[in-house]
Scaffold this active site. Structure first.
Site, PDB file in Angstrom:
ATOM      1  N   GLU A  43       0.840  -1.192   0.000  1.00 12.98           N
ATOM      2  CA  GLU A  43       0.000   0.000   0.000  1.00 12.98           C
ATOM      3  C   GLU A  43       0.881   1.251   0.000  1.00 12.98           C
ATOM      4  OE1 GLU A  43      -3.611   1.790   2.824  1.00 12.98           O
ATOM      5  OE2 GLU A  43      -2.094   0.476   3.695  1.00 12.98           O
ATOM      6  N   LYS A 109      -9.803   2.634  -2.121  1.00  9.12           N
ATOM      7  CA  LYS A 109      -9.978   1.998  -0.820  1.00  9.12           C
ATOM      8  C   LYS A 109     -11.311   2.398  -0.193  1.00  9.12           C
ATOM      9  CE  LYS A 109      -7.412   1.501   3.580  1.00  9.12           C
ATOM     10  NZ  LYS A 109      -6.212   1.990   4.297  1.00  9.12           N
ATOM     11  N   CYS A 143      -5.540  -3.002   2.618  1.00  5.53           N
ATOM     12  CA  CYS A 143      -5.227  -2.923   4.049  1.00  5.53           C
ATOM     13  C   CYS A 143      -6.446  -3.029   4.957  1.00  5.53           C
ATOM     14  CB  CYS A 143      -4.433  -1.639   4.315  1.00  5.53           C
ATOM     15  SG  CYS A 143      -3.485  -1.681   5.876  1.00  5.53           S
TER      16      CYS A 143
END
Length: 270
Positions: A43, A109, A143
């Protein structure tokens, strides 16, 4: 059945130094001597997990995306990882799925890490990206998404003959996940594999970031029954593995739990 060869790059990152990170990653990617088809970076691979998008974010025609295009083409691989992107007055933690021909898909995300104030600096995405390589369907996430199983939950699709099938074959996470919560990282990666009956790849960084938060890596590759095929902690590592579709098909045929999944629909936030 088809196979898919993936290379994971678990690495330290130079804090907020885009030039140094791209140079370092170029050297690591060029060092890959094994045949591979997909290369996975952590990331925010060009900055580290920084909350400075005003200073560091780039556009989709900026140097980092151009580097991804050039690198993917030169190595003839799919290259993926996330970075800060500025677009239409918003900032996104955006995973880019770059093909060797310069075409790409992207995923913004969904779950922003409020504990680290990510939600104060970035906008959340609302669409999943399930891409395809050699007949493998790949669900890509970032994540903190790992903590939210509904967002990763395997949907059931139907083909032209009205036969039901799982939605994807591989679930992929790129991360900057701190060592102090690595038990959750390792446990949830295995849980996502078991509950979705898919391969799972999780690629994390190592080392201290600019906030002196240590990352132990713990990158993992897990089979559809939850078995760990690869795990590396604390050290930088470049690892290549070939995943076999037969393993997936056998697990789903022998234990067809996926057919009993609840049907549901995810709604956009208003």
């Amino acid at each position: 059945m088809s196979s898919l060869t993936i290379t994971t790059i678990q690495t330290g990152l130079h804090w907020e130094n885009k030039t140094a990170n791209l140079q370092m990653l170029t050297e690591k990617i060029n060092s890959i001597s094994n045949y591979t088809e997909v290369v996975v970076l952590p990331e925010m691979f060009n900055t580290g997990f920084s909350m400075q998008p005003i200073k560091l974010a780039e556009t989709m025609d900026g140097p980092a995306v151009e580097w991804m295009k050039t690198t993917a083409a030169a190595k003839k691989v799919v290259l993926t990882g996330s970075l800060m992107i500025a677009e239409e007055g918003h900032y996104y933690n955006r995973l880019i799925w770059m093909l060797p021909n310069g075409q790409y898909g992207f995923y913004n995300k969904r779950h922003l890490f409020a504990f680290g104030q990510e939600d104060q600096h970035f906008s959340a995405g609302d669409k999943r990206l399930i891409t395809s390589v050699k007949g493998w369907r790949i669900n890509v996430q970032v994540c903190y998404d790992l903590r939210f199983p509904v967002w990763a939950r395997q949907h059931i699709t139907h083909d032209n003959n009205n036969q039901s099938n799982p939605e994807y074959d591989l679930l992929l996470y790129v991360a900057n996940w701190p060592e102090r919560r690595n038990h959750a990282w390792k446990t949830l990666l295995q849980a996502r594999a078991i509950e979705n009956q898919s391969f799972v790849v999780g690629v994390n960084r190592v080392g201290n970031d600019g906030n002196n938060i240590y990352h132990s890596g713990d990158s993992m590759i897990i089979d559809p029954m939850g078995g760990v095929l690869y795990h590396k902690e604390h050290t930088e590592d470049i690892f290549t593995i070939t995943l076999n579709k037969d393993t997936l098909t056998e697990a789903r045929s022998k234990f067809p739990f996926w057919k009993d999944a609840d049907e549901f629909m995810l709604l956009k936030d208003h």
